[in-house]
Motif scaffolding. Structure first.
Motif, short mmCIF file in Angstrom:
data_model
loop_
_atom_site.label_atom_id
_atom_site.label_comp_id
_atom_site.label_asym_id
_atom_site.label_seq_id
_atom_site.Cartn_x
_atom_site.Cartn_y
_atom_site.Cartn_z
N MET A 43 0.83 -1.21 0.00
CA MET A 43 0.00 0.00 0.00
C MET A 43 0.86 1.25 0.00
O MET A 43 0.61 2.21 -0.75
CB MET A 43 -0.94 0.00 1.22
N SER A 44 1.91 1.25 0.81
CA SER A 44 2.80 2.42 0.87
C SER A 44 3.50 2.64 -0.47
O SER A 44 3.55 3.77 -0.98
CB SER A 44 3.84 2.24 1.98
N PHE A 45 4.02 1.57 -1.05
CA PHE A 45 4.72 1.70 -2.33
C PHE A 45 3.75 2.07 -3.44
O PHE A 45 4.12 2.77 -4.39
CB PHE A 45 5.46 0.40 -2.68
N GLY A 46 2.51 1.61 -3.36
CA GLY A 46 1.51 1.98 -4.36
C GLY A 46 1.23 3.47 -4.35
O GLY A 46 1.19 4.13 -5.40
N VAL A 47 1.06 4.03 -3.14
CA VAL A 47 0.82 5.47 -3.02
C VAL A 47 2.04 6.25 -3.50
O VAL A 47 1.93 7.23 -4.26
CB VAL A 47 0.48 5.84 -1.56
N LEU A 48 3.22 5.84 -3.07
CA LEU A 48 4.44 6.56 -3.42
C LEU A 48 4.73 6.49 -4.91
O LEU A 48 5.13 7.48 -5.54
CB LEU A 48 5.62 5.99 -2.63
N ALA A 49 4.49 5.31 -5.51
CA ALA A 49 4.77 5.15 -6.93
C ALA A 49 3.85 6.02 -7.80
O ALA A 49 4.28 6.57 -8.82
CB ALA A 49 4.62 3.68 -7.33
N LYS A 50 2.61 6.15 -7.40
CA LYS A 50 1.65 6.90 -8.22
C LYS A 50 1.65 8.39 -7.94
O LYS A 50 1.32 9.19 -8.82
CB LYS A 50 0.24 6.34 -8.00
N LEU A 83 -11.31 -4.72 0.39
CA LEU A 83 -10.68 -3.41 0.34
C LEU A 83 -9.29 -3.47 -0.28
O LEU A 83 -8.90 -2.56 -1.02
CB LEU A 83 -10.61 -2.82 1.76
N LEU A 84 -8.53 -4.52 0.01
CA LEU A 84 -7.20 -4.65 -0.60
C LEU A 84 -7.33 -4.85 -2.11
O LEU A 84 -6.53 -4.31 -2.90
CB LEU A 84 -6.43 -5.80 0.03
N ALA A 85 -8.31 -5.63 -2.54
CA ALA A 85 -8.55 -5.80 -3.97
C ALA A 85 -8.93 -4.47 -4.62
O ALA A 85 -8.47 -4.15 -5.73
CB ALA A 85 -9.64 -6.84 -4.19
N ALA A 86 -9.74 -3.67 -3.92
CA ALA A 86 -10.13 -2.36 -4.44
C ALA A 86 -8.93 -1.42 -4.51
O ALA A 86 -8.78 -0.64 -5.46
CB ALA A 86 -11.22 -1.76 -3.56
N PHE A 87 -8.06 -1.49 -3.51
CA PHE A 87 -6.84 -0.67 -3.50
C PHE A 87 -5.96 -1.04 -4.69
O PHE A 87 -5.44 -0.17 -5.40
CB PHE A 87 -6.08 -0.87 -2.19
N ALA A 88 -5.79 -2.36 -4.92
CA ALA A 88 -4.98 -2.83 -6.04
C ALA A 88 -5.55 -2.35 -7.37
O ALA A 88 -4.80 -1.90 -8.26
CB ALA A 88 -4.89 -4.35 -6.02
N ALA A 89 -6.88 -2.43 -7.52
CA ALA A 89 -7.51 -2.00 -8.77
C ALA A 89 -7.34 -0.50 -8.98
O ALA A 89 -7.11 -0.03 -10.11
CB ALA A 89 -8.99 -2.37 -8.73
N THR A 90 -7.44 0.27 -7.90
CA THR A 90 -7.29 1.73 -8.01
C THR A 90 -5.89 2.11 -8.45
O THR A 90 -5.69 3.01 -9.27
CB THR A 90 -7.62 2.40 -6.66
N VAL A 91 -4.87 1.41 -7.89
CA VAL A 91 -3.49 1.69 -8.29
C VAL A 91 -3.25 1.25 -9.73
O VAL A 91 -2.58 1.94 -10.50
CB VAL A 91 -2.50 0.97 -7.35
N LEU A 115 -7.91 6.12 -2.73
CA LEU A 115 -6.93 5.37 -1.95
C LEU A 115 -6.97 5.77 -0.48
O LEU A 115 -6.88 4.91 0.41
CB LEU A 115 -5.53 5.57 -2.50
N MET A 116 -7.07 7.05 -0.21
CA MET A 116 -7.12 7.52 1.18
C MET A 116 -8.36 6.98 1.89
O MET A 116 -8.30 6.57 3.05
CB MET A 116 -7.10 9.05 1.23
N THR A 117 -9.48 6.96 1.16
CA THR A 117 -10.72 6.44 1.76
C THR A 117 -10.60 4.95 2.05
O THR A 117 -11.00 4.47 3.12
CB THR A 117 -11.90 6.68 0.81
N ILE A 118 -10.02 4.20 1.09
CA ILE A 118 -9.86 2.76 1.29
C ILE A 118 -8.93 2.50 2.48
O ILE A 118 -9.20 1.63 3.32
CB ILE A 118 -9.30 2.10 0.02
N THR A 119 -7.84 3.25 2.58
CA THR A 119 -6.91 3.07 3.69
C THR A 119 -7.59 3.32 5.03
O THR A 119 -7.39 2.57 5.99
CB THR A 119 -5.70 4.01 3.53
N LEU A 120 -8.41 4.36 5.11
CA LEU A 120 -9.13 4.66 6.33
C LEU A 120 -10.08 3.52 6.70
O LEU A 120 -10.17 3.11 7.86
CB LEU A 120 -9.91 5.96 6.18
N ASP A 146 5.06 -5.49 -9.43
CA ASP A 146 4.41 -4.22 -9.09
C ASP A 146 3.46 -4.37 -7.91
O ASP A 146 3.04 -5.48 -7.55
CB ASP A 146 3.72 -3.55 -10.28
N ALA A 147 3.10 -3.22 -7.31
CA ALA A 147 2.31 -3.20 -6.07
C ALA A 147 0.92 -3.82 -6.21
O ALA A 147 0.48 -4.55 -5.30
CB ALA A 147 2.21 -1.76 -5.54
N PRO A 148 0.16 -3.56 -7.29
CA PRO A 148 -1.18 -4.16 -7.38
C PRO A 148 -1.17 -5.68 -7.31
O PRO A 148 -2.03 -6.30 -6.68
CB PRO A 148 -1.69 -3.67 -8.74
#
Length: 416
Positions: free
Chosen positions: A40-47, A94-102, A114-119, A175-177
């Motif tokens: 999750m951290s690398f996904g946010v940082l990469a994008k 939620l992790l699947a949704a995070f992966a799809a978003t990235v 992403l911020m909403t999913i993390t929360l 990759d992160a997803p």
């Protein structure tokens, strides 16, 4: 019934035979949680390429710990099986949704998603820890709690260490997803494995079943009013304070001393090996007579090792200190958690463990904030000596006064 009046329901016949399945579930959960956190951290940082957004994302992940009284009340009110299943299933989705978003990134809308999913992950993961702890109480007899907690330290740290060793290379290659999707799959497997475990049904305590689900401070009150639980909490917080500065101070220190990022990852590996060694040792010495000697010794060595991190620049010494800190933390936490399992009334155990987890998170955040302020003032290596002081105070209080519950025999240690 636990010592000093703490009511603990005896495990049903045959439930101990499911303990290996519990350990496997715990091990896989540690792998999945570590894998997901890094990805999750690398996904946010990469994008985004933004350290500030990464910090905000991490804050949203840890901030929901303030809701731990609600999550603990849910575990006690509805029972461990449905709450644990719902918490794990939510994390999978939620992790699947995070992966799809990235994977299908569309800035800036994806940032908000992403911020909403993390929360949401931070909120919905909260019941997992107290539910698993309550299942642990139902799985083993009380005389095996210390050895069992040693096993948990070994399983959890082994899973995290294995994940840390593999996840970086996996992100670089796939990759992160893809890593996030894998973590979601591991959590789904954990959900299947935990279903047949010896779960606790909804609490018979009227306060847990008749009130609507809300902020419930019974867990905090129990930790405060029971001397045994209070001493155990102090011992657990000592291990949190001992390790937290390594995450914030040691990376820069390793860089300044020429050891680089590899020096820091080697320290984490040494710490993990220390946890494994400490877990094995405390598991083999599963006897109260040994605890009375071993716990004060581990507390003393932990204080000296934390202070020693500020005095040495040699990588070999730093790695040795990491090994020692890991071993001491494992021993102290195994004994502390065993006492909580034995003395906390099962009717409020969900809230007790949730309160402990929330307290640990708040203390961790407070320590990180103080470190940030102290670093800005140029305190330097004195931070390690400053960290050693509260570790000394907390362990001394826990060891000198382990406490006896002031509750007549036959009454549970609870406050609701």
């Amino acid at each position: 019934m636990g010592r000093n009046g703490g009511t603990v329901t005896a495990p049903a016949a045959g439930t101990a035979s499911r303990y290996p399945l519990y350990l496997v579930s715990y091990f896989l959960m540690a792998i999945a949680a570590s894998m997901a956190g890094v990805a999750m951290s690398f996904g946010v940082l990469a994008k985004t390429g933004s350290t500030a957004l990464l910090a905000i994302n991490l804050a949203l992940y840890f901030l929901p710990a303030l809701l731990s009284p609600v999550s603990g009340a849910a575990v006690d009110r509805y029972g461990t099986r449905p709450v644990l299943a719902a918490s794990i299933a939510a994390r999978v989705v939620l992790l699947a949704a995070f992966a799809a978003t990235v994977a299908w990134w569309t800035a800036p809308a994806s940032v908000a998603v992403l911020m909403t999913i993390t929360l949401l992950v931070g909120i919905l993961k909260l019941p997992t820890s107290p539910a698993m702890r309550k299942v642990f109480t139902r799985t083993l007899p009380a005389d095996r709690y210390v050895k069992g907690n040693a096993h948990l330290s070994i399983a959890g740290q082994s899973g995290a260490a294995l994940s840390f060793l593999l996840v970086g290379a996996a992100i670089d290659r796939f990759d992160a997803p893809m890593v996030l999707a894998t973590a979601a799959g591991v959590f789904a497997l954990v959900g299947v494995l935990t279903w047949p475990l010896a779960h606790a049904t909804r609490s018979p305590n009227s306060a847990a079943t008749t009130r609507r689900l809300a902020v419930d401070t019974a867990g905090f009150v129990a930790l405060k009013t029971s001397p045994v639980l209070l001493a155990s909490t102090a011992m657990t917080l000592a291990t949190v304070i001992a390790f937290t500065p390594t995450e914030a101070v040691l990376p820069g220190q390793m860089q300044d001393q020429g050891h680089g990022a590899s020096g820091f990852t080697h320290f984490l590996l040494a710490y993990s090996l220390g946890v494994l060694a400490g877990g094995v040792l405390i598991g083999r010495l599963d006897d109260p007579r040994h605890f009375r000697r071993l716990v004060p010794a581990a507390a003393t060595v932990l204080v000296l090792a934390v202070a020693g991190l500020g005095l040495s620049a040699g990588i070999a010494v730093l790695l040795a200190l990491g090994l020692i800190i890991g071993a001491c933390c494992a021993m102290l936490e195994s004994v502390a958690m065993a006492r909580i399992h034995q003395h906390a009334d099962e009717a409020v155990q969900g809230r007790v463990f949730a309160a402990l987890h929330g307290t640990e998170s708040v203390v961790r955040a407070g320590v990180l904030g103080l470190i940030a302020a102290a670093t800005a003032l140029g305190v330097g290596r004195l931070l390690w000596l400053a960290a050693a002081v509260p570790v000394l105070v907390l362990t001394a209080a826990a060891v000198a006064r382990p406490g006896r519950d002031r509750v007549p025999e036959g009454e549970p240690v609870e406050a609701s």
